[in-house]
Motif scaffolding. Structure first.
Motif: not given
Length: 231
Positions: A10, A16-21, A49, A51, A53-54
């Motif tokens: 995360g 920032p927050r690339k994986n859920v952007k 993960t 994180d 959210e991820i």
């Protein structure tokens, strides 16, 4: 059991927050999950993960998150091999009989199911511990230039300054999309690039997304490839 492991921490800093952007209508990580699912070669697709959210996003797109990645394997300096080895160990603790393992990077929207299947086939012939995709450099690396602070340049390899391009050996770079490997290779900590076999991809379908400029270029290229039905 053949599994996919998508390592998605995360703490991305440059984006920032690339994986859920959002990238073309989906969270970035969704493309790796969807490609893995479409390949049809995995018994399990999991996301490693730290994180919440991820993890929730990964589950929304059909991946599993059966364990949390420890903090010591989720910082800026955590290499890929120990992260995948940890995932294998966690899966074995749950009683899974883990065989071949494919690490699929979460920020690789150009990864396609066919390439994942091709990599799997190359690994199955038993000639290497790993298989991963590469692409050729667009210009000969032997003609690379070093730039000084005053703007002057000098060749990295002066011995090749007068060579014709067609006489220079073709060089490749890691496409940064996925890595197939034997569970034993991951667990032993074998270096991927020293023990791997290359699957060649077209250079135009490889984008390393590390900076905002990379992201913008990837979105433009993705639009063109989708429009031309090349993805």
């Amino acid at each position: 059991m053949r599994i996919a492991v998508i390592p998605a921490r995360g703490g991305s800093k440059r984006i920032p927050r690339k994986n859920v952007k959002a990238f073309h209508g989906h969270p970035m990580i969704a493309y790796a999950i969807m490609a893995a699912r479409r390949s049809g070669v995995f018994d399990k697709i999991i996301v490693s993960t730290d994180d919440a959210e991820i993890a929730a996003t990964a589950r929304d797109f059909g991946a599993e998150t059966p364990f949390a990645r420890p903090a010591q394997l989720a910082d800026d300096h955590s290499p890929t091999v120990p992260v995948i080895a940890h995932a294998i160990g966690a899966c074995k603790e749950m009683g899974w009989d883990v065989g071949d393992v494919c690490c699929v990077y979460p920020s690789a929207p150009f990864v396609v199911a066919e390439d994942i299947r091709s990599g799997c086939a190359l690994l199955e012939d038993g000639s290497s511990a790993y298989v991963f995709p590469v692409a050729s450099f667009p210009s000969p690396i032997q003609r690379a230039l070093r730039r000084s602070e005053n703007g002057m340049v000098t060749p990295f390899f002066p011995e090749h300054s007068g060579a014709r391009t067609q006489d220079l050996e073709l060089a490749y770079f890691d496409a940064g999309q996925f890595y197939w490997g034997r569970a034993s290779a991951w667990e032993a900590g074998l270096d991927i690039h020293k023990n791997g076999r290359a699957l060649i991809l077209p250079e135009w379908r490889v984008v390393d997304i590390d900076t905002p400029a990379d992201w913008e270029r990837a979105e433009l290229l993705y639009s063109v490839l989708v429009e031309r039905r090349l993805l």
